[in-house]
Enzyme design. Structure first.
Site, PDB file in Angstrom:
ATOM      1  N   HIS A 140       0.870  -1.182   0.000  1.00  0.00           N
ATOM      2  CA  HIS A 140       0.000   0.000   0.000  1.00  0.00           C
ATOM      3  C   HIS A 140       0.903   1.226   0.000  1.00  0.00           C
ATOM      4  O   HIS A 140       1.637   1.461   0.957  1.00  0.00           O
ATOM      5  CB  HIS A 140      -0.911   0.006   1.225  1.00  0.00           C
ATOM      6  CG  HIS A 140      -1.980  -1.044   1.162  1.00  0.00           C
ATOM      7  ND1 HIS A 140      -2.431  -1.728   2.255  1.00  0.00           N
ATOM      8  CD2 HIS A 140      -2.679  -1.515   0.087  1.00  0.00           C
ATOM      9  CE1 HIS A 140      -3.389  -2.580   1.867  1.00  0.00           C
ATOM     10  NE2 HIS A 140      -3.544  -2.471   0.557  1.00  0.00           N
ATOM     11  N   SER A 141       0.812   1.996  -1.079  1.00  0.00           N
ATOM     12  CA  SER A 141       1.867   2.985  -1.325  1.00  0.00           C
ATOM     13  C   SER A 141       1.935   4.121  -0.316  1.00  0.00           C
ATOM     14  O   SER A 141       2.989   4.700  -0.109  1.00  0.00           O
ATOM     15  CB  SER A 141       1.725   3.538  -2.741  1.00  0.00           C
ATOM     16  OG  SER A 141       0.384   3.813  -3.054  1.00  0.00           O
TER      17      SER A 141
ATOM     18  N   GLU B 176       1.783   3.959   2.811  1.00  0.00           N
ATOM     19  CA  GLU B 176       2.319   3.522   4.106  1.00  0.00           C
ATOM     20  C   GLU B 176       3.839   3.687   4.107  1.00  0.00           C
ATOM     21  O   GLU B 176       4.609   2.722   4.142  1.00  0.00           O
ATOM     22  CB  GLU B 176       1.846   2.081   4.374  1.00  0.00           C
ATOM     23  CG  GLU B 176       0.308   2.023   4.429  1.00  0.00           C
ATOM     24  CD  GLU B 176      -0.309   0.623   4.359  1.00  0.00           C
ATOM     25  OE1 GLU B 176       0.439  -0.373   4.381  1.00  0.00           O
ATOM     26  OE2 GLU B 176      -1.549   0.534   4.286  1.00  0.00           O
TER      27      GLU B 176
ATOM     28  N   ARG C  86      -3.365   4.608  -2.171  1.00  0.00           N
ATOM     29  CA  ARG C  86      -3.157   3.278  -1.564  1.00  0.00           C
ATOM     30  C   ARG C  86      -2.990   2.164  -2.604  1.00  0.00           C
ATOM     31  O   ARG C  86      -2.183   1.251  -2.455  1.00  0.00           O
ATOM     32  CB  ARG C  86      -4.384   2.982  -0.695  1.00  0.00           C
ATOM     33  CG  ARG C  86      -4.596   1.533  -0.311  1.00  0.00           C
ATOM     34  CD  ARG C  86      -5.959   1.406   0.393  1.00  0.00           C
ATOM     35  NE  ARG C  86      -6.384   0.033   0.588  1.00  0.00           N
ATOM     36  CZ  ARG C  86      -6.262  -0.626   1.745  1.00  0.00           C
ATOM     37  NH1 ARG C  86      -5.681  -0.060   2.776  1.00  0.00           N
ATOM     38  NH2 ARG C  86      -6.706  -1.855   1.858  1.00  0.00           N
TER      39      ARG C  86
ATOM     40  N   ASN D  39      -3.627  -5.770  -1.963  1.00  0.00           N
ATOM     41  CA  ASN D  39      -3.810  -6.711  -0.864  1.00  0.00           C
ATOM     42  C   ASN D  39      -5.233  -7.273  -0.814  1.00  0.00           C
ATOM     43  O   ASN D  39      -5.714  -7.698   0.227  1.00  0.00           O
ATOM     44  CB  ASN D  39      -3.429  -6.070   0.476  1.00  0.00           C
ATOM     45  CG  ASN D  39      -3.156  -7.118   1.553  1.00  0.00           C
ATOM     46  OD1 ASN D  39      -2.691  -8.226   1.244  1.00  0.00           O
ATOM     47  ND2 ASN D  39      -3.455  -6.798   2.800  1.00  0.00           N
ATOM     48  N   ARG D  40      -5.910  -7.289  -1.963  1.00  0.00           N
ATOM     49  CA  ARG D  40      -7.182  -8.002  -2.119  1.00  0.00           C
ATOM     50  C   ARG D  40      -7.185  -8.804  -3.418  1.00  0.00           C
ATOM     51  O   ARG D  40      -8.182  -9.399  -3.775  1.00  0.00           O
ATOM     52  CB  ARG D  40      -8.370  -7.009  -2.158  1.00  0.00           C
ATOM     53  CG  ARG D  40      -8.563  -6.172  -0.908  1.00  0.00           C
ATOM     54  CD  ARG D  40      -8.965  -6.988   0.313  1.00  0.00           C
ATOM     55  NE  ARG D  40      -9.244  -6.125   1.463  1.00  0.00           N
ATOM     56  CZ  ARG D  40      -8.312  -5.653   2.282  1.00  0.00           C
ATOM     57  NH1 ARG D  40      -7.035  -5.987   2.128  1.00  0.00           N
ATOM     58  NH2 ARG D  40      -8.659  -4.870   3.303  1.00  0.00           N
TER      59      ARG D  40
ATOM     60  N   HIS E 134       2.713  -3.610   6.700  1.00  0.00           N
ATOM     61  CA  HIS E 134       1.794  -2.497   6.464  1.00  0.00           C
ATOM     62  C   HIS E 134       1.906  -1.484   7.601  1.00  0.00           C
ATOM     63  O   HIS E 134       2.620  -1.693   8.562  1.00  0.00           O
ATOM     64  CB  HIS E 134       0.347  -3.017   6.442  1.00  0.00           C
ATOM     65  CG  HIS E 134       0.014  -3.885   5.265  1.00  0.00           C
ATOM     66  ND1 HIS E 134      -0.762  -3.444   4.239  1.00  0.00           N
ATOM     67  CD2 HIS E 134       0.349  -5.159   4.962  1.00  0.00           C
ATOM     68  CE1 HIS E 134      -0.898  -4.417   3.345  1.00  0.00           C
ATOM     69  NE2 HIS E 134      -0.226  -5.472   3.758  1.00  0.00           N
ATOM     70  N   SER E 135       1.156  -0.388   7.468  1.00  0.00           N
ATOM     71  CA  SER E 135       0.925   0.508   8.598  1.00  0.00           C
ATOM     72  C   SER E 135      -0.495   1.024   8.436  1.00  0.00           C
ATOM     73  O   SER E 135      -1.050   0.946   7.341  1.00  0.00           O
ATOM     74  CB  SER E 135       1.935   1.664   8.607  1.00  0.00           C
ATOM     75  OG  SER E 135       1.619   2.615   7.614  1.00  0.00           O
ATOM     76  N   TYR E 136      -1.174   1.588   9.440  1.00  0.00           N
ATOM     77  CA  TYR E 136      -0.710   1.714  10.789  1.00  0.00           C
ATOM     78  C   TYR E 136      -1.695   1.046  11.715  1.00  0.00           C
ATOM     79  O   TYR E 136      -2.759   0.652  11.263  1.00  0.00           O
ATOM     80  CB  TYR E 136      -0.581   3.217  11.158  1.00  0.00           C
ATOM     81  CG  TYR E 136      -1.894   3.984  11.123  1.00  0.00           C
ATOM     82  CD1 TYR E 136      -2.661   4.148  12.292  1.00  0.00           C
ATOM     83  CD2 TYR E 136      -2.380   4.525   9.941  1.00  0.00           C
ATOM     84  CE1 TYR E 136      -3.864   4.846  12.260  1.00  0.00           C
ATOM     85  CE2 TYR E 136      -3.591   5.216   9.919  1.00  0.00           C
ATOM     86  CZ  TYR E 136      -4.331   5.363  11.073  1.00  0.00           C
ATOM     87  OH  TYR E 136      -5.533   6.034  11.035  1.00  0.00           O
TER      88      TYR E 136
ATOM     89  N   GLU F 217       1.215  -4.325  11.156  1.00  0.00           N
ATOM     90  CA  GLU F 217       0.749  -2.947  10.996  1.00  0.00           C
ATOM     91  C   GLU F 217       1.655  -2.140  11.902  1.00  0.00           C
ATOM     92  O   GLU F 217       1.571  -2.245  13.128  1.00  0.00           O
ATOM     93  CB  GLU F 217      -0.715  -2.783  11.441  1.00  0.00           C
ATOM     94  CG  GLU F 217      -1.738  -3.563  10.625  1.00  0.00           C
ATOM     95  CD  GLU F 217      -2.086  -2.911   9.290  1.00  0.00           C
ATOM     96  OE1 GLU F 217      -1.601  -1.790   9.025  1.00  0.00           O
ATOM     97  OE2 GLU F 217      -2.825  -3.523   8.507  1.00  0.00           O
TER      98      GLU F 217
HETATM   99 ZN    ZN Z   1      -1.713  -1.585   4.200  1.00  0.00          ZN
END
Ligand code: ZN
Length: 436
Positions: free
Chosen positions: A196-197, A199, A254, A271-272, A323-325, A397
């Site tokens: 996810h860009s 993050e 994202r 991520n899906r 990932h975050s957060y 996360e």
């Molecule tokens: Zn993420």
């Protein structure tokens, strides 16, 4: 964007042409400018029950592309954070008020944080240029990271190499760092950051971690034993198009940047997009959604590249997707609350890793399976990894819990990376000592 068109005004042009060109380039520059988030806020709602959670979920339908969930509605014990554009604030606050949903303002003006972040990057860039050094305590652009990778590989060619595993939708190289002390197709650990860009803390943590691996080899017993028996693969920029876009246009992007004929909205949630549980609960078939799964499993080149690489390698024993957060450490499944066969082992390992992390700077992580700790999410990386025989599959996360969210100040990069390292090391050590 692949870079703004440049070029000066040619000497042979008439004054009218010059004027037209100047006006044109001004309009173009404005059009290509960074999205502005002045007055946008991040609101936090603590939902009391399932009914309140579903009222929050309804907001996504009522205000598509307006309310951007930073922490989506999950369960009553977890806060919901959402970015609301200035133009929608009045409406959204009225909606919350009329349904008895109490909220607090986490970030009063997003643009203020963005300006600070840009300024810090510019300052650090000047310092890096004047000292010809790379600052691990700063955020960097894609070009800067890719050039750091090349220098890093050149400096540590005895132990690190770069592998190009594919190309993104916009044809950027997708690269993986390989840490190895020899031997073909050794057992290996996979780590990816930045799927996810927005993050950014994850890419920065990945870079620091890569450096840590080369400095600790030969010093730290655990890491030395590990690298004498196993390889480590790291994909630092897992979504290069999205990441480039967070720098050029929209800091809060994202998804990836894929487009399809006849579809107005851009991008798939990488991520899906994995085959495992594709299309199930916690993924969206609306291309305008932030969790749009894409038209079919592995339709996105960024996902397909990893699937091909890991499958053909055939000896990956642990996969860690960062990932975050929210400060969480989780394991499969995301797609359902069904426990995985080695759930007890993963729970105990997550607990130990979270404890090791806590001991560094006193930061608390919660842990457990994704579906029971966070929410049901289908078509995700770690479910795919687990279903493909990778028994030690984890997702992090990282910091924080919402004070800054995706806009974590660069001053927290090194502390975040330091504590994450201890958790990673715990998982890697367990993987080394529990061969299967
Ligand atoms: Zn993420």
């Amino acid at each position: 964007m692949q870079g703004a068109p440049g070029g000066g005004v040619g000497p042979g042009l008439s004054p009218v042409d010059r004027w037209t060109l100047l006006v044109f380039s001004f309009i173009l520059a404005a059009a290509l400018g960074q999205m502005n988030f002045t007055g946008d806020q991040v609101l936090r709602v603590l939902a009391k029950n399932e009914k309140q959670l579903s009222l929050l979920r309804d907001l996504e339908g009522l205000k598509p592309q307006k309310v951007d969930f930073w922490r989506g509605p999950a369960r009553p014990s977890l806060p919901v954070d959402m970015r609301v554009p200035f133009s929608e604030l009045k409406d959204v606050k009225a909606y919350l008020g009329s349904h008895g949903l109490a909220y607090s303002v986490m970030i009063k003006d997003i643009q203020v944080l963005l300006d600070e972040e840009r300024e810090a990057m510019a300052k650090s860039r000047r310092l890096e240029r004047s000292t010809s050094s790379f600052s691990y305590a700063s955020y960097h652009t894609l070009e800067e990271i890719y050039s750091w990778i090349d220098n890093f590989v050149a400096e540590h060619s005895d132990i690190v190499s770069k592998i190009r595993i594919g190309h993104s939708f916009e044809n950027r190289s997708i690269v993986v760092l390989k840490f190895s002390t020899g031997g073909p197709q050794r057992r290996a650990i996979w780590i990816d950051t930045g799927i996810h860009s927005r993050e950014w803390i994850t890419h920065a943590t990945g870079i620091w971690t890569a450096k840590k691996i080369v400095t600790e080899y030969g010093k730290d017993r655990t890491l030395t034993d590990l690298l004498n028996a196993m390889d480590i693969f790291m994909e630092i920029v897992t979504n290069p198009d999205g990441f480039a876009f967070t720098h050029s246009m929209n800091r809060l992007w994202r998804k990836n940047k894929s487009t399809r004929p006849g579809i107005f909205c851009i991008g798939v949630d990488l991520n899906r997009n994995w085959k495992s549980g594709f299309g199930g609960n916690g993924s969206n078939n609306n291309p305008c959604s932030e969790t749009y799964r894409g038209p079919s499993p592995q339709s996105e080149p960024e996902v397909a590249a990893i699937v091909d690489f890991i499958t053909s390698h055939g000896n990956i024993k642990a996969l860690i997707s960062i990932h975050s957060y929210s400060q969480m450490l989780m394991y499969p499944y995301g797609r359902s609350p069904e426990p995985v066969p080695n759930q007890k082992e993963l729970y105990d390992l997550a607990k130990d890793a979270a404890q090791a992390l806590y001991e560094v700077h006193g930061i608390r992580y919660i842990y457990g399976s994704i579906s029971t700790t966070l929410y049901v999410a289908s078509g995700i990386t770690v479910d795919w990894a687990y279903d493909n025989g990778i028994k030690f599959s984890f997702t992090f996360e990282l910091r924080d819990t919402g004070r800054y969210g995706f806009l974590l100040p660069a001053s927290q990069i090194i502390p975040t990376a330091q504590e994450t390292w201890l958790a990673l090391r715990t998982i890697m050590e367990h993987t080394l000592n529990h061969p299967y």
